[in-house]
Scaffold this motif. Structure first.
Motif, PDB file in Angstrom:
ATOM      1  N   ALA A   1     -26.698 -29.616 -41.954  1.00  0.00           N
ATOM      2  CA  ALA A   1     -27.549 -30.203 -41.513  1.00  0.00           C
ATOM      3  C   ALA A   1     -27.189 -31.619 -40.226  1.00  0.00           C
ATOM      4  N   PHE A   2     -26.417 -31.864 -40.173  1.00  0.00           N
ATOM      5  CA  PHE A   2     -25.092 -32.146 -38.859  1.00  0.00           C
ATOM      6  C   PHE A   2     -25.165 -31.798 -37.955  1.00  0.00           C
ATOM      7  N   GLY A   3     -25.662 -30.405 -37.450  1.00  0.00           N
ATOM      8  CA  GLY A   3     -25.783 -29.597 -36.298  1.00  0.00           C
ATOM      9  C   GLY A   3     -25.127 -28.474 -36.122  1.00  0.00           C
ATOM     10  N   MET A   4     -23.842 -28.771 -37.008  1.00  0.00           N
ATOM     11  CA  MET A   4     -22.229 -27.787 -36.954  1.00  0.00           C
ATOM     12  C   MET A   4     -23.003 -26.842 -37.097  1.00  0.00           C
ATOM     13  N   ASN A   5     -22.055 -25.836 -35.892  1.00  0.00           N
ATOM     14  CA  ASN A   5     -21.690 -24.076 -36.526  1.00  0.00           C
ATOM     15  C   ASN A   5     -20.800 -24.320 -37.595  1.00  0.00           C
ATOM     16  N   VAL A   6     -21.090 -22.842 -38.666  1.00  0.00           N
ATOM     17  CA  VAL A   6     -20.109 -23.031 -39.761  1.00  0.00           C
ATOM     18  C   VAL A   6     -19.610 -21.794 -39.609  1.00  0.00           C
ATOM     19  N   VAL A   7     -18.269 -20.979 -40.016  1.00  0.00           N
ATOM     20  CA  VAL A   7     -17.706 -20.176 -39.754  1.00  0.00           C
ATOM     21  C   VAL A   7     -16.618 -20.108 -40.866  1.00  0.00           C
ATOM     22  N   VAL A   8     -17.382 -18.784 -41.879  1.00  0.00           N
ATOM     23  CA  VAL A   8     -16.155 -18.971 -42.218  1.00  0.00           C
ATOM     24  C   VAL A   8     -14.869 -18.219 -42.581  1.00  0.00           C
ATOM     25  N   ALA A   9     -13.917 -18.057 -43.082  1.00  0.00           N
ATOM     26  CA  ALA A   9     -12.453 -17.567 -42.100  1.00  0.00           C
ATOM     27  C   ALA A   9     -12.550 -16.595 -43.704  1.00  0.00           C
ATOM     28  N   ASN A  10     -11.600 -15.303 -43.316  1.00  0.00           N
ATOM     29  CA  ASN A  10     -11.581 -14.765 -44.523  1.00  0.00           C
ATOM     30  C   ASN A  10      -9.630 -15.002 -44.547  1.00  0.00           C
ATOM     31  N   ILE A  11      -9.115 -15.354 -45.863  1.00  0.00           N
ATOM     32  CA  ILE A  11      -8.266 -15.205 -45.979  1.00  0.00           C
ATOM     33  C   ILE A  11      -6.806 -14.250 -46.244  1.00  0.00           C
ATOM     34  N   PRO A  12      -6.224 -13.996 -45.461  1.00  0.00           N
ATOM     35  CA  PRO A  12      -5.308 -12.916 -45.235  1.00  0.00           C
ATOM     36  C   PRO A  12      -5.261 -12.457 -46.816  1.00  0.00           C
ATOM     37  N   GLY A  13      -4.956 -11.009 -47.149  1.00  0.00           N
ATOM     38  CA  GLY A  13      -4.824 -11.091 -47.948  1.00  0.00           C
ATOM     39  C   GLY A  13      -5.953 -10.242 -49.091  1.00  0.00           C
ATOM     40  N   ARG A  14      -6.596 -10.724 -48.463  1.00  0.00           N
ATOM     41  CA  ARG A  14      -7.680 -10.483 -49.705  1.00  0.00           C
ATOM     42  C   ARG A  14      -9.441  -9.936 -48.610  1.00  0.00           C
ATOM     43  N   PRO A  15     -10.271  -8.863 -49.710  1.00  0.00           N
ATOM     44  CA  PRO A  15     -10.271  -8.084 -49.096  1.00  0.00           C
ATOM     45  C   PRO A  15     -11.890  -9.002 -48.559  1.00  0.00           C
ATOM     46  N   MET A  16     -12.571  -8.169 -46.629  1.00  0.00           N
ATOM     47  CA  MET A  16     -13.381  -8.886 -45.966  1.00  0.00           C
ATOM     48  C   MET A  16     -14.263  -9.345 -46.493  1.00  0.00           C
ATOM     49  N   ARG A  17     -15.667 -10.305 -46.316  1.00  0.00           N
ATOM     50  CA  ARG A  17     -16.459  -9.878 -46.717  1.00  0.00           C
ATOM     51  C   ARG A  17     -17.421  -9.981 -45.591  1.00  0.00           C
ATOM     52  N   ASP A  18     -19.173  -9.701 -46.079  1.00  0.00           N
ATOM     53  CA  ASP A  18     -19.645  -9.874 -44.969  1.00  0.00           C
ATOM     54  C   ASP A  18     -20.237 -11.173 -44.201  1.00  0.00           C
ATOM     55  N   ASN A  19     -19.803 -11.760 -44.843  1.00  0.00           N
ATOM     56  CA  ASN A  19     -19.901 -13.332 -44.324  1.00  0.00           C
ATOM     57  C   ASN A  19     -18.867 -14.405 -43.610  1.00  0.00           C
ATOM     58  N   GLN A  20     -17.660 -13.362 -43.224  1.00  0.00           N
ATOM     59  CA  GLN A  20     -16.494 -13.589 -43.049  1.00  0.00           C
ATOM     60  C   GLN A  20     -16.413 -13.294 -41.182  1.00  0.00           C
ATOM     61  N   ILE A  21     -15.496 -14.237 -41.428  1.00  0.00           N
ATOM     62  CA  ILE A  21     -14.682 -13.627 -39.687  1.00  0.00           C
ATOM     63  C   ILE A  21     -12.993 -13.729 -40.095  1.00  0.00           C
ATOM     64  N   THR A  22     -12.421 -13.039 -39.525  1.00  0.00           N
ATOM     65  CA  THR A  22     -10.741 -13.091 -39.687  1.00  0.00           C
ATOM     66  C   THR A  22     -10.299 -14.543 -39.114  1.00  0.00           C
ATOM     67  N   MET A  23      -9.623 -14.745 -39.658  1.00  0.00           N
ATOM     68  CA  MET A  23      -8.298 -16.403 -39.691  1.00  0.00           C
ATOM     69  C   MET A  23      -8.150 -16.724 -38.254  1.00  0.00           C
ATOM     70  N   ASP A  24      -7.334 -15.296 -37.433  1.00  0.00           N
ATOM     71  CA  ASP A  24      -7.456 -15.196 -35.925  1.00  0.00           C
ATOM     72  C   ASP A  24      -9.219 -15.285 -34.897  1.00  0.00           C
ATOM     73  N   GLU A  25      -9.940 -15.440 -35.723  1.00  0.00           N
ATOM     74  CA  GLU A  25     -11.348 -15.501 -34.971  1.00  0.00           C
ATOM     75  C   GLU A  25     -11.754 -16.964 -35.328  1.00  0.00           C
ATOM     76  N   ALA A  26     -11.167 -17.662 -36.764  1.00  0.00           N
ATOM     77  CA  ALA A  26     -12.431 -18.636 -36.494  1.00  0.00           C
ATOM     78  C   ALA A  26     -11.571 -19.814 -35.944  1.00  0.00           C
ATOM     79  N   LEU A  27      -9.766 -19.958 -36.048  1.00  0.00           N
ATOM     80  CA  LEU A  27      -9.145 -20.875 -35.833  1.00  0.00           C
ATOM     81  C   LEU A  27      -9.146 -20.868 -34.245  1.00  0.00           C
ATOM     82  N   PRO A  28      -9.334 -19.851 -32.933  1.00  0.00           N
ATOM     83  CA  PRO A  28      -9.176 -20.617 -31.947  1.00  0.00           C
ATOM     84  C   PRO A  28     -10.869 -21.160 -31.739  1.00  0.00           C
ATOM     85  N   GLN A  29     -11.252 -21.176 -32.632  1.00  0.00           N
ATOM     86  CA  GLN A  29     -13.029 -21.441 -32.158  1.00  0.00           C
ATOM     87  C   GLN A  29     -13.377 -23.261 -32.782  1.00  0.00           C
TER      88      GLN A  29
END
Length: 318
Positions: free
Chosen positions: A176-204
């Protein structure tokens, strides 16, 4: 049937000694023939206060195997919370003691404080309040006083770690504030379709917000390596569990300007020790609130009603 609430004051000072609205325990009390509410209970007082109880209601009192063995009348434990880590669930199962919690009562309240932290870092509202209180605006040479940098949340990226009900509500508010939202996968857990890796999420990410439970996988998840993968202009928000963050590593990251700041509603030990590294006077750009995210009046009443609904069903079956 007799119930004891061992730490009723954790729902706010329901005895009326503060200015906050009183939490109404009536829906819960009405479930039982006898209902005794204690403000707080020390470990030494648990057995005496609970020995004749059919039901224990508690938020933070620890009920371990040794304690449960000494309560032969106990039939059920109702947590005044969602997390059940204060109970030895295996021992309770062996002893035939049913355990209940209440989920999703504080979702909006926690999401609200999460956005509050982000908004405060964006506008530096707290610092500007203080300038006015200190008389700085009154002495300004022009109509405005912007001593701290202000930014907009629109267009910024929020990385969520944990995507349950609270994470989804935070996403809704952030969008609602116009932010872009990404969901980071927690290492050790299965990757879901709506997630990206932590290494992809943190730099952005401009903000990283925690909404995950405390598990072996998440303990100390935010450590030195984690912070060094973030942008130096980024902020960490934690309304989940304190031990998800390595507190010494966070203090160092803030002092060395590895990241821009942090907003925390939880710490590893609560109430915290004065020696907690995050409470040192030289840690910059850190906002800490005393575990209040869950504690709106509305959330407390939803919690009480949720406990009452559980207990109505339990009493009817027994």
């Amino acid at each position: 049937m007799r119930a004891v609430f061992l730490d009723a004051d954790t729902l706010g000072n329901w005895q009326g000694k503060s200015n906050q609205p009183l939490a109404d325990l009536t829906p819960l009390a009405n479930c039982f023939e006898q209902f005794d509410a204690y403000s707080l209970t020390t470990p030494e007082e648990v057995i005496e206060r609970s020995k004749d109880a059919d039901v224990i209601i508690t938020n933070k009192v620890v009920l371990n195997a040794d304690t449960l063995k000494q309560l032969p009348n106990l039939k059920a434990i109702q947590l005044a919370a969602t997390g059940m880590n204060n109970i030895d669930l295996d021992a309770a199962k062996r002893l035939g003691i049913q355990c209940f919690n209440v989920a999703d009562y504080s979702t909006f309240a926690v999401a609200q404080l999460t956005l509050q932290f982000m908004l405060n870092f964006a506008t530096r509202a707290c610092e500007h309040y203080q300038l006015t209180a200190q008389g700085a605006w009154q002495k300004s040479r022009m109509f405005t006083l912007t001593d701290f940098p202000i930014m907009e949340l629109e267009g910024k990226t929020l990385a969520l770690i944990g995507y349950g009900n609270i994470g989804k509500k935070v996403e809704q508010l952030a969008t609602a504030f116009g932010m872009n939202v990404v969901v980071a996968n927690i290492p050790g857990r299965p990757m879901r379709d709506n997630q990206i890796t932590m290494d992809e999420a943190l730099p952005q990410a401009d903000f990283v917000s925690l909404h995950c439970p405390l598990t072996e996988e998440t303990k100390d998840l935010l450590n030195k390596d984690f912070f060094h993968k973030m942008k130096s202009t980024a902020y960490v928000i934690n309304t989940a569990r304190g031990p998800v963050i390595n507190e010494q590593n966070l203090a160092t990251a803030l002092k060395e300007k590895v990241i821009a700041g942090a907003g925390l509603d939880v710490l590893s030990v609560e109430p915290p020790s004065p020696n907690n590294p995050l409470l040192a006077a030289d840690v910059p750009n850190l906002a800490i609130t005393p575990h209040i995210a869950w504690a709106s009046h509305e959330a407390k009443q939803r919690l009480i009603q949720g406990m009452a609904d559980n207990m109505k069903g339990f009493v009817a079956d027994n």
